[in-house]
Design a protein around this motif. Sequence first.
Motif, mmCIF file in Angstrom:
data_model
loop_
_atom_site.group_PDB
_atom_site.id
_atom_site.type_symbol
_atom_site.label_atom_id
_atom_site.label_comp_id
_atom_site.label_asym_id
_atom_site.label_seq_id
_atom_site.Cartn_x
_atom_site.Cartn_y
_atom_site.Cartn_z
ATOM 1 N N GLY A 111 0.724 -0.601 -0.256
ATOM 2 C CA GLY A 111 0.204 0.338 0.309
ATOM 3 C C GLY A 111 0.913 0.710 -0.112
ATOM 4 N N HIS A 112 0.234 2.236 -0.237
ATOM 5 C CA HIS A 112 1.008 3.649 -0.230
ATOM 6 C C HIS A 112 1.631 3.703 1.157
ATOM 7 C CE1 HIS A 112 1.701 6.951 -2.231
ATOM 8 N NE2 HIS A 112 0.821 8.333 -1.353
ATOM 9 N N VAL A 113 3.308 4.655 1.178
ATOM 10 C CA VAL A 113 3.014 5.244 2.531
ATOM 11 C C VAL A 113 2.142 6.038 3.176
ATOM 12 C CG1 VAL A 113 4.443 7.588 1.464
ATOM 13 C CG2 VAL A 113 5.593 6.392 3.504
ATOM 14 N N ASP A 114 2.177 5.516 4.071
ATOM 15 C CA ASP A 114 1.759 5.872 5.755
ATOM 16 C C ASP A 114 0.748 5.488 6.036
ATOM 17 O OD1 ASP A 114 4.029 7.515 6.903
ATOM 18 O OD2 ASP A 114 3.377 9.275 5.566
ATOM 19 N N HIS A 115 0.033 4.285 4.950
ATOM 20 C CA HIS A 115 -1.358 4.409 5.384
ATOM 21 C C HIS A 115 -1.303 3.234 5.989
ATOM 22 C CE1 HIS A 115 -3.600 5.845 1.228
ATOM 23 N NE2 HIS A 115 -2.554 6.495 1.771
ATOM 24 N N GLY A 116 -0.762 2.725 6.812
ATOM 25 C CA GLY A 116 -0.345 1.894 7.882
ATOM 26 C C GLY A 116 -0.351 0.470 7.687
ATOM 27 N N LYS A 117 0.720 0.031 6.749
ATOM 28 C CA LYS A 117 1.729 -1.320 6.216
ATOM 29 C C LYS A 117 1.954 -1.972 7.444
ATOM 30 C CE LYS A 117 3.975 -0.072 2.891
ATOM 31 N NZ LYS A 117 3.260 1.736 2.944
ATOM 32 N N THR A 118 2.958 -1.092 8.360
ATOM 33 C CA THR A 118 3.867 -1.490 9.341
ATOM 34 C C THR A 118 2.733 -1.570 10.715
ATOM 35 O OG1 THR A 118 5.696 -0.042 8.580
ATOM 36 C CG2 THR A 118 5.599 -0.590 10.956
ATOM 37 N N SER A 119 1.865 -0.446 10.663
ATOM 38 C CA SER A 119 0.577 -0.762 11.716
ATOM 39 C C SER A 119 -0.320 -2.288 11.644
ATOM 40 C CB SER A 119 -0.095 0.411 11.865
ATOM 41 O OG SER A 119 0.707 1.222 12.285
ATOM 42 N N ILE A 149 -9.444 -1.873 4.923
ATOM 43 C CA ILE A 149 -9.431 -0.566 4.188
ATOM 44 C C ILE A 149 -9.292 0.359 5.905
ATOM 45 C CG2 ILE A 149 -11.404 1.559 4.073
ATOM 46 C CD1 ILE A 149 -12.717 0.006 2.508
ATOM 47 N N ASN A 150 -7.929 1.052 5.853
ATOM 48 C CA ASN A 150 -7.214 1.640 6.971
ATOM 49 C C ASN A 150 -7.830 2.959 7.864
ATOM 50 O OD1 ASN A 150 -5.807 0.608 9.353
ATOM 51 N ND2 ASN A 150 -4.030 1.312 8.948
ATOM 52 N N LYS A 151 -7.843 2.720 8.803
ATOM 53 C CA LYS A 151 -8.067 4.311 10.323
ATOM 54 C C LYS A 151 -9.201 4.603 10.132
ATOM 55 C CE LYS A 151 -2.808 5.744 8.149
ATOM 56 N NZ LYS A 151 -1.882 6.937 8.413
ATOM 57 N N MET A 152 -9.918 3.397 10.452
ATOM 58 C CA MET A 152 -11.632 3.748 10.096
ATOM 59 C C MET A 152 -11.504 4.778 11.964
ATOM 60 S SD MET A 152 -12.564 2.675 7.687
ATOM 61 C CE MET A 152 -14.512 2.252 8.728
ATOM 62 N N ASP A 153 -10.659 4.367 12.702
ATOM 63 C CA ASP A 153 -10.772 5.469 13.708
ATOM 64 C C ASP A 153 -11.020 6.335 13.574
ATOM 65 O OD1 ASP A 153 -7.833 6.077 14.943
ATOM 66 O OD2 ASP A 153 -7.855 4.414 13.786
ATOM 67 N N LYS A 154 -10.599 7.227 12.581
ATOM 68 C CA LYS A 154 -10.211 8.829 11.807
ATOM 69 C C LYS A 154 -11.927 9.579 11.457
ATOM 70 C CE LYS A 154 -5.740 10.091 10.581
ATOM 71 N NZ LYS A 154 -4.832 10.163 9.943
ATOM 72 N N SER A 188 -8.788 -1.012 12.318
ATOM 73 C CA SER A 188 -8.292 0.156 12.255
ATOM 74 C C SER A 188 -6.802 -0.428 13.278
ATOM 75 C CB SER A 188 -8.727 0.995 13.877
ATOM 76 O OG SER A 188 -7.937 1.599 14.340
ATOM 77 N N ALA A 189 -5.838 -0.288 12.170
ATOM 78 C CA ALA A 189 -4.672 -0.817 12.963
ATOM 79 C C ALA A 189 -4.158 -0.567 14.694
ATOM 80 C CB ALA A 189 -3.444 -1.272 11.606
ATOM 81 N N LYS A 190 -4.328 0.772 14.470
ATOM 82 C CA LYS A 190 -4.639 1.590 15.504
ATOM 83 C C LYS A 190 -4.371 0.770 16.586
ATOM 84 C CE LYS A 190 -2.981 5.719 16.774
ATOM 85 N NZ LYS A 190 -3.363 7.683 16.935
ATOM 86 N N LYS A 191 -6.324 0.738 16.479
ATOM 87 C CA LYS A 191 -6.836 0.154 17.743
ATOM 88 C C LYS A 191 -7.149 -1.194 17.883
ATOM 89 C CE LYS A 191 -8.913 4.628 18.417
ATOM 90 N NZ LYS A 191 -10.199 5.402 19.856
HETATM 91 P P1 GDP Z 1 3.369 2.063 6.373
HETATM 92 O O1 GDP Z 1 3.985 3.704 5.915
HETATM 93 O O2 GDP Z 1 2.379 2.457 5.869
HETATM 94 O O3 GDP Z 1 3.926 1.896 6.884
HETATM 95 O O4 GDP Z 1 2.177 2.675 7.272
HETATM 96 P P2 GDP Z 1 2.730 3.178 9.405
HETATM 97 O O5 GDP Z 1 2.109 1.803 9.662
HETATM 98 O O6 GDP Z 1 4.422 3.243 9.763
HETATM 99 O O7 GDP Z 1 1.587 4.084 9.454
HETATM 100 C C1 GDP Z 1 1.305 5.906 9.215
HETATM 101 C C2 GDP Z 1 1.039 6.548 10.496
HETATM 102 O O8 GDP Z 1 -1.123 6.036 10.344
HETATM 103 C C3 GDP Z 1 1.389 6.254 11.525
HETATM 104 O O9 GDP Z 1 1.666 7.492 12.379
HETATM 105 C C4 GDP Z 1 0.763 5.562 12.587
HETATM 106 O O10 GDP Z 1 0.172 5.964 13.975
HETATM 107 C C5 GDP Z 1 -0.206 6.155 11.635
HETATM 108 N N1 GDP Z 1 -1.703 5.182 11.346
HETATM 109 C C6 GDP Z 1 -1.782 3.497 10.939
HETATM 110 N N2 GDP Z 1 -2.585 2.857 11.531
HETATM 111 C C7 GDP Z 1 -3.585 3.561 11.692
HETATM 112 C C8 GDP Z 1 -4.559 3.103 12.309
HETATM 113 O O11 GDP Z 1 -5.609 2.635 12.110
HETATM 114 N N3 GDP Z 1 -5.743 4.597 13.048
HETATM 115 C C9 GDP Z 1 -4.904 5.867 12.568
HETATM 116 N N4 GDP Z 1 -5.680 6.831 13.203
HETATM 117 N N5 GDP Z 1 -3.764 6.187 12.525
HETATM 118 C C10 GDP Z 1 -3.067 5.489 12.454
#
Ligand code: GDP
Length: 371
Positions: free
Chosen positions: A88-96, A187-192, A224-227
């Motif tokens: 996926g795109h950078v910062d979309h939450g792959k690592t999370s 579909i990530n970051k559903m908590d946002k 929501s990877a975060k939650k």
């Molecule tokens: P990657 O570049 O795709 O690996 O993305 P990261 O996993 O590093 O996440 C990028 C940013 O998005 C970080 O600041 C994470 O904390 C945030 N993030 C990832 N998943 C979520 C989520 O489900 N909800 C929210 N609110 N933030 C998220």
Amino acid sequence: EKSILVRDLADKMKINTTELISKLITLGVMANQNQELDFDTALLIADEFGFNVKLKETNVIDNNLESLDYEDKEEDLIPRPPVVTVMGHVDHGKTSTLDAIRNTRVTKSEAGGITQHIGASTININGQKVVFLDTPGHEAFTAMRARGANITDITVLVVAADDGIMPQTVEAINHSKNAGVEIIVAINKMDKEGANPDRIKQELTEYGLVPEDWGGDTITVPISAKKNEGIDELLEMILMVAEMQEYKANPNRKAVGTIIEAKLDKGKGPVATVLVQKGTLKFGDAVVSGCVSGKIRAMFDDKGKSVKKAKPSIPVQILGLSDVPESGDKIYVVDDEKIARNIAQKEQDKAKEEKVKKQENLSLDALFDSI
Ligand code: GDP
Ligand code: MG
């Protein structure tokens, strides 16, 4: 280990057995006509009679790389775990997302162990294994694909619900489609606050991915990877796809795998992570990967535990290689270390030849430029 009888060798070279025996004596080998000669000795003798190259060639040819990577018969195949890559795109939450998956599935017995970074991890879901490749650096992954390394079965495409389909999302879709890899959209970051899954689904249709709830066959899972929400559902979908696709391999043959990571470790020497694709990789196996050969003198799983065997789809870190292999290259088990060295040497010669050719072309180009 190959060997040949003295009389058979004499026969092959069309010389008298006594002639061969006296030659052996001059070389310090006392032998009768029914004695077995090892490959090295036979080679030495053949060389004396001018047959060197032919003998060596035969030995290598029946162990060439193409013939090692043969297709298995259908009846020899048994189910293997699916191999999943999160893209996926950078910062979309792959690592999370990967972290969330790993954390929900750490069993009590594993909790104490520190997960090693070997570029891949094996996760247990209700008794079934799923292997996740860490999304390698963009360039490394592109290089792997350029070499035709097709190691993934399923792509988990992470798209941030508050953003949308971005260039690297499109790239991931194209790569997965070209490689015939199944796509599951998370579909990530559903908590946002600004999360808008419907917009994501709309955009997906523009790339030929029509969501199931819109009448298509693309699986989408809101997470929501975060939650830590939706992760179990995502894992269930992975298992479902794996069940439908019936990924299989033959564990009962010499192993073939792909190098997914490799580096030089100060203490351990060259270390490489291998994803086994066919056969079972074993401690003590002689291996060759590109110009690198060796014998496996230690093997570790993704938890850092020493293991003796690795079956298809299982990632293991191996020690015992002569040098650092290239990620994306295949690795093959061969009969013995000598054969491994021979093949590696051949590959090295080929690489050198290609380099020289390239340089010749370069200087030719420069010549034309200057005219
Ligand atoms: P990657 O570049 O795709 O690996 O993305 P990261 O996993 O590093 O996440 C990028 C940013 O998005 C970080 O600041 C994470 O904390 C945030 N993030 C990832 N998943 C979520 C989520 O489900 N909800 C929210 N609110 N933030 C998220
Ligand atoms: Mg990341």
